[in-house]
Design an enzyme around this catalytic site. Structure first.
Site, PDB file in Angstrom:
ATOM      1  N   ASN A   1      22.033   4.060 -25.342  1.00  0.00           N
ATOM      2  CA  ASN A   1      20.806   4.810 -25.629  1.00  0.00           C
ATOM      3  C   ASN A   1      20.948   6.311 -25.445  1.00  0.00           C
ATOM      4  OD1 ASN A   1      19.761   2.367 -26.228  1.00  0.00           O
ATOM      5  ND2 ASN A   1      18.644   2.104 -24.315  1.00  0.00           N
TER       6      ASN A   1
ATOM      7  N   ARG B   1      16.804   1.321 -34.550  1.00  0.00           N
ATOM      8  CA  ARG B   1      15.652   2.226 -34.603  1.00  0.00           C
ATOM      9  C   ARG B   1      16.102   3.685 -34.672  1.00  0.00           C
ATOM     10  NH1 ARG B   1      10.842   0.753 -33.376  1.00  0.00           N
ATOM     11  NH2 ARG B   1      10.266   2.552 -32.145  1.00  0.00           N
TER      12      ARG B   1
ATOM     13  N   CYS C   1      15.359  -4.431 -31.454  1.00  0.00           N
ATOM     14  CA  CYS C   1      14.948  -5.713 -30.852  1.00  0.00           C
ATOM     15  C   CYS C   1      13.460  -5.959 -31.104  1.00  0.00           C
ATOM     16  CB  CYS C   1      15.188  -5.677 -29.342  1.00  0.00           C
ATOM     17  SG  CYS C   1      16.915  -5.603 -28.946  1.00  0.00           S
TER      18      CYS C   1
ATOM     19  N   ARG D   1       6.658  -2.026 -31.701  1.00  0.00           N
ATOM     20  CA  ARG D   1       7.539  -0.843 -31.754  1.00  0.00           C
ATOM     21  C   ARG D   1       7.054   0.180 -32.800  1.00  0.00           C
ATOM     22  NH1 ARG D   1      12.922  -2.398 -29.800  1.00  0.00           N
ATOM     23  NH2 ARG D   1      13.163  -0.249 -29.164  1.00  0.00           N
TER      24      ARG D   1
ATOM     25  N   ASP E   1      14.307  -2.461 -19.253  1.00  0.00           N
ATOM     26  CA  ASP E   1      15.532  -3.143 -19.688  1.00  0.00           C
ATOM     27  C   ASP E   1      16.216  -3.891 -18.549  1.00  0.00           C
ATOM     28  OD1 ASP E   1      15.832  -0.044 -21.105  1.00  0.00           O
ATOM     29  OD2 ASP E   1      15.389  -1.830 -22.279  1.00  0.00           O
TER      30      ASP E   1
ATOM     31  N   VAL F   1       5.735  -1.701 -20.181  1.00  0.00           N
ATOM     32  CA  VAL F   1       6.240  -0.812 -21.236  1.00  0.00           C
ATOM     33  C   VAL F   1       6.123  -1.460 -22.607  1.00  0.00           C
ATOM     34  CG1 VAL F   1       8.266   0.438 -22.093  1.00  0.00           C
ATOM     35  CG2 VAL F   1       7.807   0.329 -19.628  1.00  0.00           C
TER      36      VAL F   1
HETATM   37  C1  EPZ Z   1      14.109   3.265 -25.848  1.00  0.00           C
HETATM   38  O1  EPZ Z   1      13.325   2.617 -26.830  1.00  0.00           O
HETATM   39  C2  EPZ Z   1      15.322   2.376 -25.632  1.00  0.00           C
HETATM   40  N1  EPZ Z   1      16.016   2.214 -26.906  1.00  0.00           N
HETATM   41  C3  EPZ Z   1      14.867   1.009 -25.118  1.00  0.00           C
HETATM   42  O2  EPZ Z   1      16.032   0.242 -24.844  1.00  0.00           O
HETATM   43  C4  EPZ Z   1      14.120   1.204 -23.814  1.00  0.00           C
HETATM   44  O3  EPZ Z   1      13.642  -0.045 -23.366  1.00  0.00           O
HETATM   45  C5  EPZ Z   1      12.933   2.146 -24.063  1.00  0.00           C
HETATM   46  O4  EPZ Z   1      13.406   3.393 -24.599  1.00  0.00           O
HETATM   47  C6  EPZ Z   1      12.163   2.430 -22.794  1.00  0.00           C
HETATM   48  O5  EPZ Z   1      13.004   3.015 -21.859  1.00  0.00           O
HETATM   49  C7  EPZ Z   1      16.788   3.221 -27.361  1.00  0.00           C
HETATM   50  O6  EPZ Z   1      16.902   4.268 -26.757  1.00  0.00           O
HETATM   51  C8  EPZ Z   1      17.489   2.971 -28.671  1.00  0.00           C
HETATM   52  P1  EPZ Z   1       9.707   4.083 -26.162  1.00  0.00           P
HETATM   53  P2  EPZ Z   1      12.111   3.411 -27.551  1.00  0.00           P
HETATM   54  O7  EPZ Z   1       9.452   4.961 -27.332  1.00  0.00           O
HETATM   55  O8  EPZ Z   1      12.452   4.851 -27.642  1.00  0.00           O
HETATM   56  C9  EPZ Z   1       5.404   2.604 -27.466  1.00  0.00           C
HETATM   57  C10 EPZ Z   1      17.548  -1.527 -25.163  1.00  0.00           C
HETATM   58  O9  EPZ Z   1      17.555  -2.725 -24.891  1.00  0.00           O
HETATM   59  N2  EPZ Z   1       5.482   3.565 -28.569  1.00  0.00           N
HETATM   60  O10 EPZ Z   1       9.876   4.687 -24.806  1.00  0.00           O
HETATM   61  O11 EPZ Z   1      11.749   2.700 -28.786  1.00  0.00           O
HETATM   62  C11 EPZ Z   1       6.383   1.439 -27.689  1.00  0.00           C
HETATM   63  O12 EPZ Z   1       5.809   0.473 -28.535  1.00  0.00           O
HETATM   64  C12 EPZ Z   1      16.284  -0.886 -25.722  1.00  0.00           C
HETATM   65  O13 EPZ Z   1      18.513  -0.747 -25.028  1.00  0.00           O
HETATM   66  C13 EPZ Z   1       4.357   3.769 -29.365  1.00  0.00           C
HETATM   67  O14 EPZ Z   1       3.314   3.175 -29.147  1.00  0.00           O
HETATM   68  O15 EPZ Z   1      10.985   3.187 -26.443  1.00  0.00           O
HETATM   69  C14 EPZ Z   1       6.589   0.924 -26.290  1.00  0.00           C
HETATM   70  O16 EPZ Z   1       5.535   0.043 -25.952  1.00  0.00           O
HETATM   71  C15 EPZ Z   1      15.136  -1.876 -25.764  1.00  0.00           C
HETATM   72  N3  EPZ Z   1       4.445   4.644 -30.410  1.00  0.00           N
HETATM   73  C16 EPZ Z   1       6.483   2.189 -25.431  1.00  0.00           C
HETATM   74  O17 EPZ Z   1       5.833   3.191 -26.246  1.00  0.00           O
HETATM   75  C17 EPZ Z   1       5.596   5.344 -30.682  1.00  0.00           C
HETATM   76  O18 EPZ Z   1       5.614   6.144 -31.645  1.00  0.00           O
HETATM   77  C18 EPZ Z   1       7.838   2.717 -24.984  1.00  0.00           C
HETATM   78  O19 EPZ Z   1       8.581   2.949 -26.147  1.00  0.00           O
HETATM   79  C19 EPZ Z   1       6.731   5.122 -29.855  1.00  0.00           C
HETATM   80  C20 EPZ Z   1       6.650   4.240 -28.802  1.00  0.00           C
END
Ligand code: EPZ
Length: 455
Positions: free
Chosen positions: A41, A113, A137, A142, A327, A349
């Site tokens: 990540n 993503r 995933c 998402r 995670d 989350v």
């Molecule tokens: C990153 O995902 C990581 N993936 C995830 O790891 C990790 O679990 C996550 O951050 C939280 O730390 C990568 O970096 C590729 P978020 P990301 O935006 O950026 C909501 C793994 O297994 N949200 O922090 O997609 C979302 O739905 C993966 O390595 C919105 O609502 O996570 C979630 O509920 C899994 N609108 C929350 O925020 C948006 O526009 C956190 O998502 C964006 C996100």
């Protein structure tokens, strides 16, 4: 013997596994040493950042995983020359970045993503960006609303079409004041990768500050960006006219370290994880110790082992950094199935991150998932209409099963559950695990796992 296995599998002979499956004979502790390299990540985002540099970049400790291959393929579609100067290194020449056909972009987007993060850099370089439907995933819906709202704040015009999202910046990109509704990792990266070359200053409030974010900021600073991380999740970015390439060694993968630490506990083993560092793992280490695990921080890694005795139940709530990462809960829950008593895991989350529990219950675990969270548990993220919790009651001996891997971290949990279970398991769809865990088969061999794999 596991009743779910076919006759051929029951015989235990070296069967022609369906592609991407593994037969595991459980009950054997994992003992030995493995190396964890660059974080999935971070490395993938650092690769996107090369598009902002006018001169070549070099990234070290790049993990050999399919998510990296997806981003490499995308960069090459846009004309970036990518090569492997040495083991675990990627170099990038961005002297000839050009537009790409949508079909090519789509073909390389894969189940990832990361393509959404190409928006800012491509708008700066080419004045346009086309983003296909995203993968990643299935752990919730998402959405990318935070990303698109931020890009609009910079002056981008966003058109959603059937085949994907088309962006242009008719008046260029200018600094903006953005406040995220939630400290989203991806949205924070989106703002960083766009603001560094926008004209004027950007103030980002309620930003994510995960170690991977800080490492990306370090990379951007090396390139010539001016970014300051203020107190209370505020990040200020002063746009600059030009950025150079970078040389950087990627931060280690915290999620993989937590996964192998849980594997040591679950299989009653002893695993030295080379490359792990304490400072980014402290919240996990506290929980690991409370459950009854032992660890020893050494100069070049961390040793994790099961010291004997009973594992203890815990109550944890996933959170943004420096809280307990979402995670980390999946592999740890497998260990909690062996703890004496009731453990509670509140997932705040994602809205669907306990899907892996079904297969564990088939193996004998006792995990009850509460769709609406637990009664009288204060709702931490008010705007979300979900808040799931799992109640894990142990200890419950696990037995082998046929498992189809649902997602990356859940899949690793199935793997370590099968390694600790009594009897044989067949795990298919292992490819999802190799999206984020480098050389997983070699590592299982190095740790003495008893399995048959013909990928
Ligand atoms: C990153 O995902 C990581 N993936 C995830 O790891 C990790 O679990 C996550 O951050 C939280 O730390 C990568 O970096 C590729 P978020 P990301 O935006 O950026 C909501 C793994 O297994 N949200 O922090 O997609 C979302 O739905 C993966 O390595 C919105 O609502 O996570 C979630 O509920 C899994 N609108 C929350 O925020 C948006 O526009 C956190 O998502 C964006 C996100």
């Amino acid at each position: 013997m596991n009743p779910l296995l076919t006759d051929a599998q029951k015989s235990g002979e070296r069967v022609g596994l369906k592609s991407d499956s593994i037969i595991i004979n459980g009950g054997k502790p994992l003992n030995g040493s493995i190396e964890v390299r660059g974080a999935k990540n971070l490395a993938t985002k650092a690769m996107v950042a090369v598009l902002l540099g006018e001169t070549p970049s070099l990234l070290k400790d790049v993990p050999d995983i399919s998510d990296v291959q997806v981003v490499r393929g995308l960069l090459e579609v846009y004309g970036v020359k990518v090569s492997n100067p040495a083991h675990g290194q990627l170099s990038f020449d961005t002297s000839n970045v050009e537009s790409a056909h949508f079909a090519e972009i789509d073909a390389h987007a894969g189940a990832s993503r990361i393509p959404i993060l190409f928006c800012g850099p491509l708008l700066h370089r080419l004045g346009e960006a086309r983003i296909p439907d995203l993968g990643g995933c299935r752990i919730g819906d998402r959405p990318i609303d935070f990303h698109l709202d931020a890009l609009r704040a910079f002056g981008a015009v966003v058109e959603k079409k059937f085949e994907g999202i088309f962006l242009t910046a008719p008046n260029g990109l200018t600094g903006a004041n953005i406040e995220l509704p939630y400290p989203s990792v991806g949205a924070t990266e989106q703002v960083l990768l766009t603001a560094v070359r926008a004209s004027g200053v950007t103030e980002l409030k309620n930003a994510a500050i995960e170690p991977e974010i800080m490492d990306l900021i370090a990379i951007l600073q090396k390139m010539g960006a001016i970014i300051s991380v203020e107190p209370n999740r505020v990040i200020l970015i002063e746009g600059v006219d030009r950025l150079e390439g970078y040389t950087h060694r990627a931060l280690f993968d915290r999620n993989e370290v937590a996964s192998w630490a849980s594997a040591a506990l679950v299989t009653k083993g002893d695993i030295f994880v080379r490359g792990a560092r304490q400072s980014e793992m402290m919240t996990f280490l506290n929980v690991f110790r409370k459950v009854g695990g032992a660890f020893d921080v050494q100069e070049d890694g961390i040793r994790f082992w099961h010291p004997g005795g009973e594992l203890k139940p815990v109550t944890i709530e996933t959170d943004v950094h420096p809280g307990f990462m979402t995670d980390w809960q999946q592999p740890l829950i497998v260990a909690l199935t062996q703890a004496h008593g009731e453990s509670f895991v509140h997932e705040t989350v994602y809205e669907n991150r306990f899907g892996f529990a079904d297969a564990l219950n088939e193996m004998g675990a006792n995990i009850v998932v509460h769709k609406s969270g637990l009664p009288n548990h204060p709702r931490r993220v008010a705007r979300r209409d979900f808040e799931q919790a799992a109640v894990i009651t142990g200890p419950t001996p696990l037995h082998g099963a046929n498992i189809y891997v649902p997602d990356l971290r859940g899949g690793f949990s199935h793997l370590i559950a099968a390694l600790s279970a009594e009897g044989q398991s067949v795990i298919s769809n292992m490819g999802i695990i190799s999206r984020g865990y480098e050389h997983i088969i070699d590592k299982l061999e190095a740790l003495g796992a008893d399995f048959v794999y013909e990928g």
